[in-house]
Design an enzyme around this catalytic site. Structure first.
Site, PDB file in Angstrom:
ATOM      1  N   THR A  40      14.337 -10.987  18.475  1.00  0.00           N
ATOM      2  CA  THR A  40      13.368 -11.373  17.439  1.00  0.00           C
ATOM      3  C   THR A  40      12.914 -12.821  17.639  1.00  0.00           C
ATOM      4  O   THR A  40      11.726 -13.137  17.493  1.00  0.00           O
ATOM      5  CB  THR A  40      14.016 -11.233  16.041  1.00  0.00           C
ATOM      6  OG1 THR A  40      14.480  -9.891  15.906  1.00  0.00           O
ATOM      7  CG2 THR A  40      13.046 -11.557  14.926  1.00  0.00           C
ATOM      8  N   HIS A  43      10.435 -12.966  20.372  1.00  0.00           N
ATOM      9  CA  HIS A  43       9.109 -12.504  19.930  1.00  0.00           C
ATOM     10  C   HIS A  43       8.378 -13.616  19.169  1.00  0.00           C
ATOM     11  O   HIS A  43       7.181 -13.821  19.344  1.00  0.00           O
ATOM     12  CB  HIS A  43       9.232 -11.281  19.007  1.00  0.00           C
ATOM     13  CG  HIS A  43       9.720 -10.045  19.693  1.00  0.00           C
ATOM     14  ND1 HIS A  43       9.085  -9.500  20.779  1.00  0.00           N
ATOM     15  CD2 HIS A  43      10.777  -9.241  19.441  1.00  0.00           C
ATOM     16  CE1 HIS A  43       9.750  -8.414  21.165  1.00  0.00           C
ATOM     17  NE2 HIS A  43      10.773  -8.243  20.372  1.00  0.00           N
TER      18      HIS A  43
END
Ligand code: NAD
Ligand code: ZN
Length: 342
Positions: A40, A43
């Site tokens: 995450t 990203h």
């Protein structure tokens, strides 16, 4: 305090001075010791379409951490300065049907630490007391730092009974690696790991995989004969998010088997539903961790000999965050830890 901040839309993260978080009456302020880098965070750093849709800068990123309580709100009785703790990264509403029933992992109003509120890649992080988990004295702080993804692994690995079963772990990223060790600890007969990256296949073997195979070189079925498996896998842990991996797993199941799906695909996946129907399979989506049964299971499995340390492969000081993110991004790594005390 110093924090790693997404300052505006676009790629990159800045290490900069920001105000320390304010401590509400139900909050716990934690001085961060170590953090883990999650997909995450990658990203958000690269500002992919998901991040552009989801993140509202400025935001302190990060959610995997261990640290020491430094201050507590006036309503907080269970935590005191000096306690070693980690945080559950899903902050739930506490008021919806599922929260009130104690099924907090099903809360539809969840806010993610380091996603929807300021996170843990900082010298201090604040969380509601209901999101804070005590560690036991002597816990390995690197392991404590990754309780969040370790919890993803445990939640997935215990979704179906694995005692005596033949298990497939599809994808040996940090979470698949930890799930491999959990499945062995929980009594699986065979744990086959399917992973295209050779470095990670080697780590999977260290984590206790019976067999680690390259899905680009051989079929899952080729493992059956080698391991004396009769029908196929009883349990699959899908931890790659890869469409081909899910389809291969579906075709290699024993009747009545279960597939726990944690991996997050970036596209729609078409499946042969006949395989699900006629083989009477159960597919179950897994998100986050059960609060706090997963955390309890993580703790007691470590105390009863589970070892996930081989999944931790790289360590950096927080000032080297660029190198840390690069190590996490290139495939030849397990979990990457950043130290916030040096
Ligand atoms: P990761 O990206 O490091 O690991 C995925 C692995 O799958 C990689 O090693 C990759 O080489 C491998 N892979 C690619 N194609 C494959 C194929 N065809 N067959 C088998 N393996 C293949 O990710 P991670 O941090 O270990 O997380 C695992 C997955 O879980 C990711 O998809 C992540 O987005 C997701 N995730 C979900 C939750 C949740 O709550 N549901 C939480 C965290 C992470
Ligand atoms: Zn809720």
């Amino acid at each position: 305090m110093l924090a790693l901040v997404k300052t505006g839309p676009g790629p990159g993260l800045d290490l900069r001075e920001v105000p320390s978080p304010t401590v509400g009456i139900n909050d716990v302020l934690i001085g961060v010791h170590k953090t883990g880098i999650c997909g995450t965070d990658l990203h958000i750093e690269s500002w992919d379409p998901w991040a552009a849709r989801t993140i509202h800068p400025p935001l302190v990123v990060g959610h995997e951490f261990v640290g020491e309580v430094t201050e507590v709100g006036s309503n907080v009785a269970d935590f005191a300065p000096g306690d070693l703790v980690s945080g559950e990264g899903h902050v739930v509403c506490g008021r919806c049907r599922h929260c009130l029933a104690g099924r907090r992992h099903l809360c539809a109003n969840t806010i993610g630490l380091g996603v929807g509120r300021d996170g843990a890649f900082a010298e201090y992080v604040v969380l509601p007391m209901t999101n804070v988990w005590h560690h036991w004295p002597g816990v390995d702080e690197e392991v404590a730092a990754i309780f969040d993804p370790f919890g993803n692994a445990v939640h997935t690995a215990l979704a179906f009974p694995v005692l005596g079963e033949d298990v497939l772990v599809s994808g040996a990223g940090p979470i698949g690696l930890m799930a491999t060790a959990v499945a062995r600890h929980a009594g699986a007969r065979n744990v086959v790991v399917s992973e295209p990256n050779a470095y990670r296949r080697e780590l999977a073997t260290q984590m206790g995989a019976t067999l680690a195979i390259d899905p680009l070189e051989r079929t899952l079925q080729s493992a059956f004969e080698e391991l004396d498996m009769v029908e196929g896998f009883d349990v699959v842990m899908e931890m790659s998010g890869n469409p081909a991996a899910l389809r291969s797993a579906l075709g290699a199941m024993a009747h009545g088997g279960g597939i726990a799906i944690l991996g997050i695909p970036t596209e729609e996946i078409s499946l042969d539903v006949n395989q699900i129907v006629f083989n009477q399979l159960t597919l179950r989506g897994i998100y986050g961790r059960e609060m706090y049964e997963t955390w309890y299971k993580m703790t007691v499995m470590l105390q009863s000999g589970l070892d996930i340390t081989p999944a931790i492969t790289h360590r950096f000081g927080f000032r080297d965050h660029g190198a840390a993110f690069a190590a996490a991004r290139q495939g030849d790594s397990g979990k990457v830890i950043m130290d916030w005390t040096t």
